[in-house]
Design an enzyme around this catalytic site. Structure first.
Site, PDB file in Angstrom:
ATOM      1  N   LYS A 205      29.566 -28.351  44.055  1.00  0.00           N
ATOM      2  CA  LYS A 205      30.938 -27.899  44.303  1.00  0.00           C
ATOM      3  C   LYS A 205      31.229 -27.882  45.805  1.00  0.00           C
ATOM      4  CE  LYS A 205      33.885 -23.883  43.529  1.00  0.00           C
ATOM      5  NZ  LYS A 205      34.042 -22.606  42.839  1.00  0.00           N
ATOM      6  N   GLU A 211      19.322 -27.437  48.630  1.00  0.00           N
ATOM      7  CA  GLU A 211      18.417 -28.032  47.638  1.00  0.00           C
ATOM      8  C   GLU A 211      18.973 -29.362  47.142  1.00  0.00           C
ATOM      9  OE1 GLU A 211      19.598 -25.014  47.695  1.00  0.00           O
ATOM     10  OE2 GLU A 211      18.124 -23.507  47.098  1.00  0.00           O
ATOM     11  N   GLY A 266      31.338 -22.102  39.692  1.00  0.00           N
ATOM     12  CA  GLY A 266      30.185 -22.977  39.449  1.00  0.00           C
ATOM     13  C   GLY A 266      29.618 -22.833  38.041  1.00  0.00           C
ATOM     14  N   ARG A 267      29.371 -21.587  37.651  1.00  0.00           N
ATOM     15  CA  ARG A 267      28.741 -21.364  36.331  1.00  0.00           C
ATOM     16  C   ARG A 267      29.715 -21.564  35.174  1.00  0.00           C
ATOM     17  NH1 ARG A 267      29.147 -17.270  39.656  1.00  0.00           N
ATOM     18  NH2 ARG A 267      30.257 -15.358  39.146  1.00  0.00           N
ATOM     19  N   GLU A 352      24.952 -13.593  36.920  1.00  0.00           N
ATOM     20  CA  GLU A 352      25.644 -13.887  38.172  1.00  0.00           C
ATOM     21  C   GLU A 352      27.076 -13.345  38.108  1.00  0.00           C
ATOM     22  OE1 GLU A 352      24.205 -17.604  40.258  1.00  0.00           O
ATOM     23  OE2 GLU A 352      26.338 -18.030  40.100  1.00  0.00           O
ATOM     24  N   HIS A 383       5.798 -14.932  18.184  1.00  0.00           N
ATOM     25  CA  HIS A 383       4.338 -14.958  18.340  1.00  0.00           C
ATOM     26  C   HIS A 383       3.923 -14.563  19.753  1.00  0.00           C
ATOM     27  CE1 HIS A 383       3.814 -16.950  14.436  1.00  0.00           C
ATOM     28  NE2 HIS A 383       5.018 -17.418  14.717  1.00  0.00           N
ATOM     29  N   LYS A 511      21.503 -18.321  50.349  1.00  0.00           N
ATOM     30  CA  LYS A 511      21.761 -19.594  51.022  1.00  0.00           C
ATOM     31  C   LYS A 511      21.669 -19.419  52.546  1.00  0.00           C
ATOM     32  CE  LYS A 511      24.494 -21.772  47.333  1.00  0.00           C
ATOM     33  NZ  LYS A 511      25.702 -22.425  46.874  1.00  0.00           N
TER      34      LYS A 511
HETATM   35  C1  G6Q Z   1      27.557 -20.514  40.280  1.00  0.00           C
HETATM   36  C2  G6Q Z   1      26.963 -20.246  41.556  1.00  0.00           C
HETATM   37  C3  G6Q Z   1      25.798 -21.126  41.925  1.00  0.00           C
HETATM   38  C4  G6Q Z   1      26.182 -22.535  42.334  1.00  0.00           C
HETATM   39  C5  G6Q Z   1      24.988 -23.209  42.996  1.00  0.00           C
HETATM   40  C6  G6Q Z   1      25.279 -24.630  43.390  1.00  0.00           C
HETATM   41  O1  G6Q Z   1      28.512 -19.939  39.836  1.00  0.00           O
HETATM   42  O2  G6Q Z   1      27.916 -20.210  42.539  1.00  0.00           O
HETATM   43  O3  G6Q Z   1      24.855 -21.204  40.896  1.00  0.00           O
HETATM   44  O4  G6Q Z   1      26.636 -23.256  41.246  1.00  0.00           O
HETATM   45  O5  G6Q Z   1      24.591 -22.466  44.105  1.00  0.00           O
HETATM   46  O6  G6Q Z   1      26.367 -24.677  44.257  1.00  0.00           O
HETATM   47  P1  G6Q Z   1      27.057 -26.055  44.593  1.00  0.00           P
HETATM   48  O7  G6Q Z   1      27.657 -26.592  43.329  1.00  0.00           O
HETATM   49  O8  G6Q Z   1      28.097 -25.734  45.619  1.00  0.00           O
HETATM   50  O9  G6Q Z   1      25.995 -26.971  45.101  1.00  0.00           O
END
Ligand code: G6Q
Length: 552
Positions: A205, A211, A266-267, A352, A383, A511
């Protein structure tokens, strides 16, 4: 006004004192209609919520609480694009991404729907071209492997859906997800694929996530080591992002960028361009069915009275356990191999969103909020850790999830799965008292003294709550509805706890923190002096790696 001072909350506290010792098995015995009264069917999803520590009064008071928290108005505010994510000044409109009707969704005086449809159409064109072999690699070969590089919200949703609906996947395509910056993950994928037949989807996003960008750079270097010419990147790298400049700066042609917007969390983004991997893997029709399933749940959530509203009921039951029974965690237990990534996805979505302790007004809460969400495939967990759930000291509400349809499963397997999930829910509810345990041991021929000694260990208190969520079958539509169900459940809980379910400052902190330490690990002096423990750890790493040449 704090939640705990509300009239309905106080009434629930009194009611809790009356109900806390009541056993569900007695409730079932007294009320033969319980299973049918506490049952709901919405689209392809059935919910049996009768094995909860509730009666009609509990449900009424919980609904009163929702009313007192102005839930109806808050739901309307979300759907209509009000900037309910107040700490980031953003609207929360993932519902617009799956809207199947024609009315506009206005944001800052503009209808967002034309853009939503335009991106969806571009995604469909692109995925059609790739699937049918019209989109070719730089040596004119058909794409056979697709690698989604993203993390968190740009990974878990698409990963979960692709795994859940693998049965619908294009037979030629292999789909990989790379999220971990530990190079082992991307390396193991690169070892299996070929640069001329691979498409990399860089999903971010912000397009600034360390990463993801590190993995994307490694993928790019690997690709160029073979292709030698940067112009070939256009055939093998696409970006999913809200940040055009950063995509350009990275070297991906913005014609190969699929856009989404800051009002998609994002989520909550698998319905947006972030779902490109889903669309490529499953085809546009199945992606549309996923959206349709979510849309139907949106409509239900928006319009059904709270009494028959599935997300509202699930949310209120969760509130009942967190705020009155002090349940600190909630288990998601799918009895289906296809749903093995579902607990992990819901874990992020819920924790989150509702892992917050500050109210919208900036006060620290004086009540508990989001529980720890955990889970795994149910049948395997029986189990393993179910022991604690049956006989441990903590109360852990459970969502069991299974599919009614046995189609596609091997003969005899599905009945075993479902007999287990039904049996577990029954056992958690009923338990086994001392008398029953003792008698059973005697019946097995055990001498009396031994039976008396062993029986206490075979007692199950029962009265442990669970929901049973049954999908007619695992289809794109039912998965769409299931995800939207949890999204809205989480929204309702956030609304009642008076927190912002749509920011994630805890993620942002992580971050930030690593940046300075990274410089120190790689080069030397830190910008900020660290505490002695952190400094010691940094020194340890540097001493250990002295003399090791790093190819950074
Ligand atoms: C989701 C969070 C988080 C995010 C990641 C990746 O709601 O904000 O999980 O999706 O940190 O972020 P980017 O999509 O910006 O790389």
């Amino acid at each position: 006004m704090s939640l705990t001072t509300l009239h309905a909350f106080k009434a629930l506290e009194t009611h809790f004192q009356d109900l806390k010792h009541a056993h569900m098995k007695d409730m079932f015995a007294r009320d033969p209609q319980r299973a049918t009264r506490y049952f709901l069917k919405v689209g392809d999803l059935s919910l049996d919520y009768s094995k909860n520590r509730i009666d009609d009064e509990t449900l009424k008071l919980l609904r009163d609480l929702a009313e007192e928290c102005a839930l109806k108005r808050k739901i309307e505010a979300m759907f209509s694009g009000e900037k309910i994510n107040t700490t980031e000044g953003r609207a929360v409109l993932h519902t617009a991404l799956r809207k199947q009707t024609q009315e506009p969704v206005m944001l800052d005086g503009q209808d967002v729907m034309p853009k939503v449809r335009e991106v969806l159409a571009r995604m469909a064109d692109f995925s059609d071209a790739l699937r049918c072999g019209r989109w070719l690699g730089y040596t004119n070969q058909i794409i056979t492997d697709v690698v989604n590089i993203g993390i968190g919200g740009s990974d878990l949703g698409a990963l979960m859906v692709c795994k859940a609906l693998k049965r619908y996947a294009h037979p030629r395509l292999n789909m990989y997800f790379v999220s971990n910056v530990d190079g082992i993950q991307i390396q193991s994928v690169l070892d299996k694929i070929h640069p001329e037949t691979t498409l990399f989807i860089v999903a971010s996003k912000t397009f600034s996530t360390q990463e993801t960008l590190t993995n994307a750079l490694s993928a790019r270097a690997w690709f160029l080591a073979h292709a030698h010419d940067e112009t070939h990147i256009a055939k093998h790298f696409v970006a999913l992002s809200t940040n055009k400049q950063a995509v350009q700066a990275f070297g991906i042609d913005t014609n190969n960028m699929f856009e989404f917007w800051n009002w998609v969390g994002g989520r909550y983004s698998l319905w947006s361009a972030i779902g490109l991997s889903i669309m490529i893997y499953l085809g546009k029709e199945n992606f549309y069915a996923l959206l349709q399933g979510a849309f139907e749940m949106d409509q239900h959530f928006k319009n059904a009275p709270f009494e028959h509203n599935m997300p509202v009921i699930l949310a209120l039951l969760g509130i009942w356990y967190v705020n009155f029974f002090d349940a600190g965690s909630h288990l998601i237990a799918p009895y289906d191999q296809y749903l093995r990534y579902f607990p992990r996805f819901i874990q992020q979505l819920d924790m989150e969103s509702n892992g917050k302790r500050t109210t919208l007004g900036g006060e620290v809460v004086d009540y508990d909020t989001g529980p720890i969400i955990w889970g795994d495939i149910g049948i395997n967990s029986q189990h393993a850790f179910f022991q604690l759930l049956h006989q441990g000291t903590h109360l852990t509400p459970i969502d069991f999830i299974a599919s009614l349809s046995k189609e596609g499963n091997l003969p005899g397997h599905h009945e075993i799965l479902l007999s287990n999930v039904f049996a577990q829910a029954e056992a958690f509810m009923k338990g086994k008292d001392y008398k029953e345990a003792y008698t059973q041991l005697l019946e097995k021929g055990m001498p009396d003294t031994q039976a008396r000694a062993l029986a206490p260990h075979r007692v199950f208190s029962g009265n442990r709550p669970s929901n049973m969520l049954l999908l007619d079958a695992i289809t794109p539509k039912s998965i769409g509805s299931l995800v939207a169900l949890y999204e809205h459940k989480i929204f309702v809980q956030g609304a009642i706890w008076d927190i912002n379910s749509f920011d994630q400052w805890g993620v942002e902190l992580g971050k930030e923190l690593a940046k300075d330490i990274l410089t120190q690990l790689r080069e030397g002096s830190a910008q900020n002096p660290h505490d002695s423990s952190t400094q010691h750890l940094i020194n340890l790493y540097k001493t250990y790696n002295k003399g090791v040449l790093h190819a950074d």
